[in-house]
Scaffold this motif. Structure first.
Motif, PDB file in Angstrom:
ATOM      1  N   LEU A  70       0.826  -1.213   0.000  1.00 40.83           N
ATOM      2  CA  LEU A  70       0.000   0.000   0.000  1.00 40.83           C
ATOM      3  C   LEU A  70       0.857   1.260   0.000  1.00 40.83           C
ATOM      4  N   VAL A  71       0.537   2.169  -0.917  1.00 43.95           N
ATOM      5  CA  VAL A  71       1.047   3.536  -0.919  1.00 43.95           C
ATOM      6  C   VAL A  71      -0.161   4.465  -0.824  1.00 43.95           C
ATOM      7  N   ILE A  72      -0.084   5.453   0.046  1.00 45.52           N
ATOM      8  CA  ILE A  72      -1.140   6.466   0.148  1.00 45.52           C
ATOM      9  C   ILE A  72      -0.525   7.818  -0.214  1.00 45.52           C
ATOM     10  N   TYR A  73      -1.205   8.563  -1.075  1.00 43.80           N
ATOM     11  CA  TYR A  73      -0.700   9.892  -1.442  1.00 43.80           C
ATOM     12  C   TYR A  73      -1.721  10.954  -1.077  1.00 43.80           C
ATOM     13  N   GLY A  74      -1.208  12.107  -0.625  1.00 46.22           N
ATOM     14  CA  GLY A  74      -2.077  13.231  -0.267  1.00 46.22           C
ATOM     15  C   GLY A  74      -1.749  13.826   1.084  1.00 46.22           C
ATOM     16  N   PRO A  75      -2.145  13.184   2.175  1.00 42.77           N
ATOM     17  CA  PRO A  75      -2.008  13.812   3.490  1.00 42.77           C
ATOM     18  C   PRO A  75      -0.586  13.786   4.022  1.00 42.77           C
ATOM     19  N   GLY A  76      -0.290  14.741   4.910  1.00 40.58           N
ATOM     20  CA  GLY A  76       1.023  14.787   5.531  1.00 40.58           C
ATOM     21  C   GLY A  76       1.976  15.678   4.768  1.00 40.58           C
ATOM     22  N   GLY A  77       2.857  16.361   5.474  1.00 45.97           N
ATOM     23  CA  GLY A  77       3.852  17.207   4.820  1.00 45.97           C
ATOM     24  C   GLY A  77       3.229  18.406   4.133  1.00 45.97           C
ATOM     25  N   ASP A  78       3.944  18.944   3.141  1.00 50.15           N
ATOM     26  CA  ASP A  78       3.406  20.036   2.342  1.00 50.15           C
ATOM     27  C   ASP A  78       2.386  19.481   1.357  1.00 50.15           C
ATOM     28  N   LEU A  79       1.805  20.350   0.554  1.00 50.11           N
ATOM     29  CA  LEU A  79       0.694  19.944  -0.299  1.00 50.11           C
ATOM     30  C   LEU A  79       1.031  18.759  -1.196  1.00 50.11           C
ATOM     31  N   CYS A  80       2.258  18.723  -1.727  1.00 49.22           N
ATOM     32  CA  CYS A  80       2.603  17.682  -2.695  1.00 49.22           C
ATOM     33  C   CYS A  80       3.592  16.657  -2.156  1.00 49.22           C
ATOM     34  N   SER A  81       3.941  16.727  -0.885  1.00 45.68           N
ATOM     35  CA  SER A  81       4.971  15.825  -0.358  1.00 45.68           C
ATOM     36  C   SER A  81       4.391  14.666   0.447  1.00 45.68           C
ATOM     37  N   GLY A  82       3.075  14.601   0.534  1.00 45.61           N
ATOM     38  CA  GLY A  82       2.457  13.548   1.335  1.00 45.61           C
ATOM     39  C   GLY A  82       2.341  12.237   0.588  1.00 45.61           C
ATOM     40  N   ILE A  83       3.460  11.566   0.398  1.00 44.25           N
ATOM     41  CA  ILE A  83       3.481  10.270  -0.286  1.00 44.25           C
ATOM     42  C   ILE A  83       4.042   9.253   0.697  1.00 44.25           C
ATOM     43  N   ASP A  84       3.228   8.318   1.097  1.00 43.62           N
ATOM     44  CA  ASP A  84       3.548   7.450   2.224  1.00 43.62           C
ATOM     45  C   ASP A  84       3.530   5.988   1.798  1.00 43.62           C
ATOM     46  N   LEU A  85       4.695   5.368   1.789  1.00 42.25           N
ATOM     47  CA  LEU A  85       4.760   3.927   1.581  1.00 42.25           C
ATOM     48  C   LEU A  85       4.434   3.257   2.912  1.00 42.25           C
ATOM     49  N   ARG A  86       3.240   2.720   3.018  1.00 40.59           N
ATOM     50  CA  ARG A  86       2.852   2.064   4.266  1.00 40.59           C
ATOM     51  C   ARG A  86       3.566   0.733   4.424  1.00 40.59           C
ATOM     52  N   PHE A  87       3.594  -0.077   3.368  1.00 41.58           N
ATOM     53  CA  PHE A  87       4.332  -1.338   3.391  1.00 41.58           C
ATOM     54  C   PHE A  87       4.376  -1.920   1.987  1.00 41.58           C
ATOM     55  N   GLY A  88       5.389  -2.738   1.755  1.00 43.15           N
ATOM     56  CA  GLY A  88       5.498  -3.450   0.504  1.00 43.15           C
ATOM     57  C   GLY A  88       4.617  -4.679   0.505  1.00 43.15           C
ATOM     58  N   PRO A  89       4.608  -5.434  -0.609  1.00 44.25           N
ATOM     59  CA  PRO A  89       3.733  -6.598  -0.717  1.00 44.25           C
ATOM     60  C   PRO A  89       3.968  -7.603   0.400  1.00 44.25           C
ATOM     61  N   GLN A  90       2.874  -8.028   1.013  1.00 43.73           N
ATOM     62  CA  GLN A  90       2.939  -9.033   2.061  1.00 43.73           C
ATOM     63  C   GLN A  90       1.695  -9.898   2.014  1.00 43.73           C
ATOM     64  N   ALA A  91       1.805 -11.086   2.567  1.00 44.48           N
ATOM     65  CA  ALA A  91       0.663 -12.005   2.605  1.00 44.48           C
ATOM     66  C   ALA A  91      -0.355 -11.530   3.628  1.00 44.48           C
ATOM     67  N   ASP A  92      -1.632 -11.846   3.367  1.00 46.36           N
ATOM     68  CA  ASP A  92      -2.721 -11.555   4.302  1.00 46.36           C
ATOM     69  C   ASP A  92      -2.694 -10.091   4.758  1.00 46.36           C
ATOM     70  N   ALA A  93      -2.664  -9.194   3.797  1.00 44.27           N
ATOM     71  CA  ALA A  93      -2.515  -7.772   4.097  1.00 44.27           C
ATOM     72  C   ALA A  93      -3.840  -7.046   4.295  1.00 44.27           C
ATOM     73  N   ALA A  94      -4.952  -7.762   4.345  1.00 45.46           N
ATOM     74  CA  ALA A  94      -6.255  -7.104   4.428  1.00 45.46           C
ATOM     75  C   ALA A  94      -6.366  -6.199   5.649  1.00 45.46           C
ATOM     76  N   GLU A  95      -5.996  -6.717   6.809  1.00 47.99           N
ATOM     77  CA  GLU A  95      -6.192  -5.938   8.042  1.00 47.99           C
ATOM     78  C   GLU A  95      -5.385  -4.643   8.040  1.00 47.99           C
ATOM     79  N   PRO A  96      -4.087  -4.664   7.695  1.00 47.67           N
ATOM     80  CA  PRO A  96      -3.362  -3.394   7.673  1.00 47.67           C
ATOM     81  C   PRO A  96      -3.841  -2.422   6.597  1.00 47.67           C
ATOM     82  N   ILE A  97      -4.314  -2.944   5.450  1.00 47.82           N
ATOM     83  CA  ILE A  97      -4.849  -2.046   4.425  1.00 47.82           C
ATOM     84  C   ILE A  97      -6.135  -1.388   4.904  1.00 47.82           C
ATOM     85  N   ILE A  98      -7.036  -2.174   5.444  1.00 46.07           N
ATOM     86  CA  ILE A  98      -8.307  -1.634   5.938  1.00 46.07           C
ATOM     87  C   ILE A  98      -8.059  -0.634   7.058  1.00 46.07           C
TER      88      ILE A  98
END
Length: 225
Positions: A70-98
């Motif tokens: 999951l990558v989320i873009y938008g919030p955090g930092g300045d207007l265009c710097s909010g790009i957040d790599l939450r985590f790379g591919p992993q098994a059973d990732a439903a709970e952290p994505i939700i």
């Protein structure tokens, strides 16, 4: 004859796993400020509320069969710097994505080009096949060129596919009078070229049901697409 009938019935009842399910995938999710605008629907409800429900419904079944990041873009930092790599591919990732989408407080602008590039790098796209699903409600607003990135990914990638889900995308001249007309329904994000040039799908979604179907179509293992 009975055995053959039972075998055929079993094959029909068993979902066919798409070959892509062996490939890692990244979801690039729109957390920009426009996601808290109302979705121009009868409920006058912000887009993020509906997106949360769709993620909670669709992702658990998908995450059982393939590794997701999951990558989320938008919030955090300045207007265009909010790009957040939450985590790379992993098994059973439903709970952290939700959990990440539920906790998301949208803000900032739409730096989707840099976010997709980050997801591609995480997938090591130059040497490995993979898939990216970009969820966006509009266009790039931080100076990036999604079409240029699409050309580079197509030229340099080892079978990287980018799918784009346009969630409640509105044209430049949206008005309440246009709602329900062909002009209103045909609005699409310029980021659609990411799908066009990498062999992916562009899927428009206007409701929770549409968004669930879009996730299943672009990431699901039991659908032919």
């Amino acid at each position: 004859m009975l055995f053959r009938s039972v075998l055929i019935a079993t094959l029909i009842a068993t979902p066919l796993a798409a070959q892509d399910c062996t490939q890692d995938a990244m979801i690039v999710f729109d957390g920009s400020g426009s996601m808290v605008e109302n979705g121009f629907n009868d409920l006058d409800e912000p887009r993020i509320f509906q997106a949360r429900r769709a993620v909670a419904d669709a992702i658990p079944d998908i995450a059982v069969h393939r590794r997701l990041g999951l990558v989320i873009y938008g919030p955090g930092g300045d207007l265009c710097s909010g790009i957040d790599l939450r985590f790379g591919p992993q098994a059973d990732a439903a709970e952290p994505i939700i959990s990440a989408v539920d906790a998301l407080q949208p803000g900032g602008d739409t730096a989707l080009t840099v976010a997709v590039q980050l997801a591609a790098d995480v997938l090591e796209y130059r040497t490995r096949p993979g898939a990216i699903v970009l969820v966006t409600d509009g266009k790039e607003t931080c100076g990036g060129s999604p079409c240029q990135l699409a050309a580079e990914l197509a030229a340099d990638g080892q079978d990287l596919v980018v799918h784009v889900i346009g969630f409640k995308v509105r044209g430049e001249h949206f008005s309440w009078q246009s709602q329900g007309t062909d002009d209103y329904r045909e609005a699409s994000t310029p980021a659609a070229c990411l799908a066009d040039r990498t062999g992916g799908l562009y899927v428009a979604a206007e409701s929770v049901t549409d968004l669930i179907a879009a996730f299943e179509k672009t990431l699901g293992c039991d659908l032919m697409f």
